[in-house]
Design a protein around this motif. Structure first.
Motif, mmCIF file in Angstrom:
data_model
loop_
_atom_site.group_PDB
_atom_site.id
_atom_site.type_symbol
_atom_site.label_atom_id
_atom_site.label_comp_id
_atom_site.label_asym_id
_atom_site.label_seq_id
_atom_site.Cartn_x
_atom_site.Cartn_y
_atom_site.Cartn_z
ATOM 1 N N ARG A 5 9.391 5.337 10.354
ATOM 2 C CA ARG A 5 9.656 6.466 9.476
ATOM 3 C C ARG A 5 10.100 6.004 8.100
ATOM 4 O O ARG A 5 9.746 6.582 7.079
ATOM 5 N N GLU A 6 10.887 4.935 8.062
ATOM 6 C CA GLU A 6 11.342 4.414 6.780
ATOM 7 C C GLU A 6 10.180 3.856 5.972
ATOM 8 O O GLU A 6 10.146 3.949 4.748
ATOM 9 N N MET A 7 9.173 3.282 6.670
ATOM 10 C CA MET A 7 8.045 2.677 5.978
ATOM 11 C C MET A 7 7.152 3.719 5.328
ATOM 12 O O MET A 7 6.613 3.511 4.252
ATOM 13 N N ILE A 8 6.995 4.883 5.980
ATOM 14 C CA ILE A 8 6.067 5.872 5.457
ATOM 15 C C ILE A 8 6.765 6.927 4.609
ATOM 16 O O ILE A 8 6.118 7.768 4.014
ATOM 17 N N LYS A 9 8.095 6.873 4.546
ATOM 18 C CA LYS A 9 8.815 7.861 3.763
ATOM 19 C C LYS A 9 8.599 7.616 2.276
ATOM 20 O O LYS A 9 8.732 6.502 1.789
ATOM 21 N N ILE A 10 8.242 8.662 1.574
ATOM 22 C CA ILE A 10 8.016 8.558 0.138
ATOM 23 C C ILE A 10 9.272 9.005 -0.587
ATOM 24 O O ILE A 10 9.756 10.114 -0.387
ATOM 25 N N LYS A 11 9.806 8.127 -1.404
ATOM 26 C CA LYS A 11 11.009 8.429 -2.156
ATOM 27 C C LYS A 11 10.675 8.498 -3.638
ATOM 28 O O LYS A 11 9.783 7.810 -4.120
ATOM 29 N N VAL A 159 5.153 11.777 -6.951
ATOM 30 C CA VAL A 159 6.558 11.682 -6.555
ATOM 31 C C VAL A 159 6.897 10.253 -6.141
ATOM 32 O O VAL A 159 7.978 9.737 -6.435
ATOM 33 N N GLY A 160 5.955 9.603 -5.470
ATOM 34 C CA GLY A 160 6.195 8.235 -5.023
ATOM 35 C C GLY A 160 6.344 7.251 -6.163
ATOM 36 O O GLY A 160 7.067 6.265 -6.047
ATOM 37 N N GLY A 161 5.648 7.499 -7.272
ATOM 38 C CA GLY A 161 5.770 6.616 -8.424
ATOM 39 C C GLY A 161 4.764 5.487 -8.420
ATOM 40 O O GLY A 161 3.972 5.324 -7.482
ATOM 41 N N PRO A 162 4.773 4.673 -9.461
ATOM 42 C CA PRO A 162 3.748 3.634 -9.632
ATOM 43 C C PRO A 162 3.736 2.575 -8.542
ATOM 44 O O PRO A 162 2.674 2.059 -8.196
ATOM 45 N N LEU A 163 4.888 2.226 -7.991
ATOM 46 C CA LEU A 163 4.899 1.203 -6.947
ATOM 47 C C LEU A 163 4.192 1.689 -5.691
ATOM 48 O O LEU A 163 3.455 0.938 -5.043
ATOM 49 N N VAL A 164 4.406 2.951 -5.331
ATOM 50 C CA VAL A 164 3.721 3.518 -4.172
ATOM 51 C C VAL A 164 2.227 3.607 -4.436
ATOM 52 O O VAL A 164 1.400 3.250 -3.587
ATOM 53 N N VAL A 165 1.860 4.079 -5.631
ATOM 54 C CA VAL A 165 0.444 4.241 -5.967
ATOM 55 C C VAL A 165 -0.278 2.901 -5.952
ATOM 56 O O VAL A 165 -1.347 2.759 -5.349
ATOM 57 N N VAL A 166 0.305 1.911 -6.616
ATOM 58 C CA VAL A 166 -0.386 0.628 -6.775
ATOM 59 C C VAL A 166 -0.312 -0.215 -5.511
ATOM 60 O O VAL A 166 -1.345 -0.664 -4.984
ATOM 61 N N ARG A 167 0.881 -0.442 -4.997
ATOM 62 C CA ARG A 167 1.035 -1.418 -3.914
ATOM 63 C C ARG A 167 0.826 -0.841 -2.521
ATOM 64 O O ARG A 167 0.369 -1.552 -1.621
ATOM 65 N N GLN A 168 1.154 0.424 -2.321
ATOM 66 C CA GLN A 168 1.001 1.001 -0.990
ATOM 67 C C GLN A 168 -0.335 1.716 -0.810
ATOM 68 O O GLN A 168 -0.918 1.681 0.269
ATOM 69 N N TRP A 169 -0.827 2.353 -1.864
ATOM 70 C CA TRP A 169 -2.048 3.149 -1.746
ATOM 71 C C TRP A 169 -3.275 2.374 -2.211
ATOM 72 O O TRP A 169 -4.218 2.166 -1.447
ATOM 73 N N LEU A 170 -3.266 1.909 -3.453
ATOM 74 C CA LEU A 170 -4.448 1.248 -3.990
ATOM 75 C C LEU A 170 -4.718 -0.098 -3.330
ATOM 76 O O LEU A 170 -5.800 -0.334 -2.782
ATOM 77 N N GLU A 171 -3.735 -0.998 -3.389
ATOM 78 C CA GLU A 171 -3.975 -2.368 -2.945
ATOM 79 C C GLU A 171 -4.181 -2.476 -1.439
ATOM 80 O O GLU A 171 -4.921 -3.344 -0.972
#
Length: 220
Positions: A5-11, A159-171
């Motif tokens: 849950r902590e891994m997939i939670k978007i902050k 809401v997740g921000g650039p780190l979520v977009v780039v490292r979690q979603w894109l890459e």
């Protein structure tokens, strides 16, 4: 389960307002930026914008407009990026030394308006594409549902921000099918069409060359 849950939670990402981003939080590197901007360069909106250049210009002049517009647009983006990187402040804040605090309000408002329009256009294009694919493959068609889905997904990424977009979603996921589809479309184009004949085909003249360049400059 708790760890998952902590891994997939978007902050929401930390905010510094008009203050420079602390050095320890400036962690995006070359590969991160490459993934971000290369994905934007081969996205649906860019492909769709390219279709607006023909048949008005013809393929040869359209490609020239793309090269010229890309060079100009990237130069402007790079210049702004240098200032942003040196001072670690948002783009709109960079306008304050030039225009003053009150003077920066107008371009900030205009930027918000164009971002809303750009985001809406993205949702429309993605929903249209997804609806066409689902209707063709599965016989399912619901444009409104797709539009709501992509609007919600884009909101979560924002809401997740650039780190979520780039490292979690894109890459980790999104960039790879994008690259794969781009390679496939390139192969299909060269294997199923006479590129020489397309390059020799004249345009209709309905689109001025520099207007096409201006359109390309505005793209990512």
């Amino acid at each position: 389960m708790t760890r998952r849950r902590e891994m997939i939670k978007i902050k929401a990402p930390p905010e510094w307002g008009i203050e420079p981003v602390p050095e320890k939080h400036r962690i995006l590197g070359f590969l991160d930026y490459f993934a971000l901007w290369s994905s934007l360069g081969v996205g649906l909106l860019v492909l769709l914008a390219g279709t607006l250049l023909v048949p008005g210009l013809g393929l040869g002049r359209a490609l020239l407009a793309i090269v010229v517009g890309t060079a100009i647009g990237n130069l402007l983006l790079a210049l702004a990026g240098v200032v942003g990187s040196d001072h670690a402040i948002p783009t709109m804040v960079m306008l304050r030394p030039v225009l003053g605090i009150r003077g920066s309000y107008l371009p900030t408002i205009l930027n918000i308006v164009q971002l809303i329009g750009w985001g809406a256009f993205e949702v429309i294009v993605m929903a249209e594409a997804a609806n066409t694919i689902s209707q063709t493959l599965f016989g399912f068609s619901n444009y409104l549902l797709w539009a709501l889905f992509f609007a919600a997904w884009c909101t979560l990424l924002a809401v997740g921000g650039p780190l979520v977009v780039v490292r979690q979603w894109l890459e980790k996921f999104a960039i790879w099918p994008v690259y794969g589809i781009t390679i496939y479309l390139t192969w299909y184009l060269f294997s199923h069409h006479d590129i020489g004949a397309l390059l020799r085909q004249a345009g209709t003249g309905e689109l001025p060359f520099w207007l096409a360049v201006d359109l390309v400059v505005a793209m990512p």
